[in-house]
Design an enzyme around this catalytic site. Structure first.
Site, PDB file in Angstrom:
ATOM      1  N   ARG A 131       0.853  -1.200   0.000  1.00 50.44           N
ATOM      2  CA  ARG A 131       0.000   0.000   0.000  1.00 50.44           C
ATOM      3  C   ARG A 131       0.882   1.239   0.000  1.00 50.44           C
ATOM      4  NH1 ARG A 131       1.607   3.166   4.587  1.00 50.44           N
ATOM      5  NH2 ARG A 131       1.023   2.152   6.536  1.00 50.44           N
ATOM      6  N   GLU A 231      -7.015   7.172   7.640  1.00 56.12           N
ATOM      7  CA  GLU A 231      -5.927   7.928   8.282  1.00 56.12           C
ATOM      8  C   GLU A 231      -5.369   8.985   7.336  1.00 56.12           C
ATOM      9  OE1 GLU A 231      -3.038   5.543  10.399  1.00 56.12           O
ATOM     10  OE2 GLU A 231      -1.428   6.882   9.790  1.00 56.12           O
ATOM     11  N   CYS A 277       0.751  10.597   9.570  1.00 59.09           N
ATOM     12  CA  CYS A 277       1.655  10.028  10.580  1.00 59.09           C
ATOM     13  C   CYS A 277       3.088  10.066  10.049  1.00 59.09           C
ATOM     14  CB  CYS A 277       1.245   8.583  10.872  1.00 59.09           C
ATOM     15  SG  CYS A 277       2.325   7.775  12.053  1.00 59.09           S
ATOM     16  N   ARG A 286       4.141   0.546   2.539  1.00 60.02           N
ATOM     17  CA  ARG A 286       4.248  -0.586   3.459  1.00 60.02           C
ATOM     18  C   ARG A 286       3.928  -1.834   2.658  1.00 60.02           C
ATOM     19  NH1 ARG A 286       2.171  -3.909   7.741  1.00 60.02           N
ATOM     20  NH2 ARG A 286      -0.022  -3.503   7.331  1.00 60.02           N
ATOM     21  N   ARG A 315       3.322  -7.152  12.765  1.00 58.11           N
ATOM     22  CA  ARG A 315       1.983  -6.768  13.222  1.00 58.11           C
ATOM     23  C   ARG A 315       1.133  -8.029  13.352  1.00 58.11           C
ATOM     24  NH1 ARG A 315       0.313  -1.145   9.951  1.00 58.11           N
ATOM     25  NH2 ARG A 315       2.155   0.007  10.613  1.00 58.11           N
ATOM     26  N   GLU A 320      -2.277  -3.201  12.383  1.00 53.83           N
ATOM     27  CA  GLU A 320      -1.595  -2.508  13.468  1.00 53.83           C
ATOM     28  C   GLU A 320      -2.384  -2.652  14.769  1.00 53.83           C
ATOM     29  OE1 GLU A 320      -1.028   1.579  12.514  1.00 53.83           O
ATOM     30  OE2 GLU A 320       0.791   1.727  13.721  1.00 53.83           O
TER      31      GLU A 320
END
Ligand code: ADP
Ligand code: MG
Length: 363
Positions: A131, A231, A277, A286, A315, A320
């Site tokens: 992603r 997010e 973030c 990721r 994870r 997460e």
């Protein structure tokens, strides 16, 4: 200096900093780097859009089990509150210094052939996913977005995404507003959709007006997906069963390019693609596998050490802050800033290849 920031915010900052420093069990990067000196030098500052130091730290203050604990309310926050962000970025991204610069984008189109299937016999890897995140140029991040912003961003993305005509990628946009609980729950359980009510995002003020403006686009196979306004403004995702990282990357590149043609994204000269973030800055990539490694994961401490050495992050099966289930782990590249997109994928690829070798070698 004129006090632009309210006394209430100052009080919360003072108390929050003291709470963190007094929390013996807290291991977050925020706790480590939110010193008295950083507090004093930054508590009166405000970004042009009104973002304060409290906006940056409040999630980590509330959630003492955060790994990092900070978010940027808008792009300017990364510069204005650099005293806090820079050391966290440095430590998270493997030594990315304030003088370092994110390299130009290199998705590795010409090197996809090098990414041969990691698990051709299907013994270890359940699925592979890559992603990346993108922010729409001209819009701030979640805590500063208005309800109208959310609606406009969603409408724009729906048009762009449903305009994709490529046979493999074309699909439908499904807004969260009006989606039945059953459909939503199933999409989350099957790892396609973001979960709801994440307490880390909640505390970062990122869930305002939920579910307005949030949704998911996917093709028929659910191998190409785009999350809208979770997010980040966008999360562009390619995933499929098995360990064929090359195929997953190839699909991501194709989809990313089609979207980028229609939509300008926010990029920082030093920090690369901008995200909410700081762990996602730079490439925003990721790359992960869901993988079964029963032997080498039996000793948790040892397994964590091996992964850490290879810059891999572990994870749980539901993403997460979730736990492993039936011995399946989500293993991904940890670093996203200070390397190219292709190198980020390689960090996962080379590390997972090694983990499989270790698993096979263990009697
Ligand atoms: P992100 O980094 O995209 O925010 P999260 O950790 O929040 O990822 O997880 C989002 C969802 O993606 C979760 O349901 C998670 O299980 C799923 N996921 C992550 N990696 C994989 C993978 N390799 N295969 C299948 N699902 C995955
Ligand atoms: Mg996530």
């Amino acid at each position: 200096m004129t006090a632009q920031v309210s006394q209430e915010v100052i009080k919360k900052l003072d108390e929050g900093q003291a709470k963190l420093q007094g929390a013996a069990d807290c291991k977050s990067l925020l706790k480590k780097h939110f010193t008295k000196a950083v507090l004093q030098a930054n508590k009166w500052k405000k970004t042009k859009l009104g973002g304060t130091l409290l906006d940056c730290v409040q999630s980590g203050v509330e959630n003492l089990d955060s790994g990092v604990g900070v978010y940027a309310p808008d792009a300017e926050a990364y510069t204005l509150f650099a005293d806090l962000f820079n050391p966290i970025i440095d430590e998270y991204h493997n030594g990315f210094k304030p003088s370092d610069k994110q390299p130009d984008m290199d998705l590795g189109e010409k090197k996809i052939g090098d990414l041969v299937d990691l698990d051709p016999e299907g013994k270890f890897i359940v699925s592979t996913r890559i992603r990346c995140g993108r922010s729409l140029a001209g819009y701030p991040f979640n805590p500063c977005l208005t309800e109208l912003n959310y609606k406009n961003m969603e409408a724009r993305m729906k048009t762009i995404l449903e305009g994709i005509s490529d046979a493999d990628l074309k699909g439908t946009y499904y807004p969260l507003t009006g989606m039945s609980k059953e459909v939503q729950t199933q999409l989350i359980a099957d790892h396609f959709l973001f979960k709801e009510g994440d307490r880390f995002l909640q505390a970062a003020n990122a869930n305002r007006f939920w579910p307005t403006g949030r949704g998911i686009f996917h093709n028929e196979e659910k191998s190409f997906l785009v999350w809208v306004n979770e997010e980040d403004h966008l999360r562009i995702i390619s995933m499929q069963p098995g360990g064929n990282v090359g195929q997953v990357l190839e699909r991501l590149i194709k989809g990313l390019k089609l979207i980028a043609e229609k939509s300008p994204f926010a990029r920082h000269p030093r920090l690369g693609w901008l995200t909410f973030c700081p762990t996602n800055l730079g490439t925003t990539v990721r790359a992960s596998v869901h993988i079964k490694l029963p032997k080498i994961s039996a000793n948790k401490e040892e397994f964590e050490k091996v992964c850490e050495e290879m810059k891999l992050q572990i994870r749980g099966i539901h993403g997460e802050h979730s736990e492993s289930d039936a011995g399946v782990y989500d293993i991904s590249n940890k670093q996203r800033l200070g390397l190219t997109e292709y190198e980020a994928v390689r960090q996962m690829y080379d590390g997972v290849k090694k983990l499989i070798e270790l698993e096979k070698a263990k009697a």
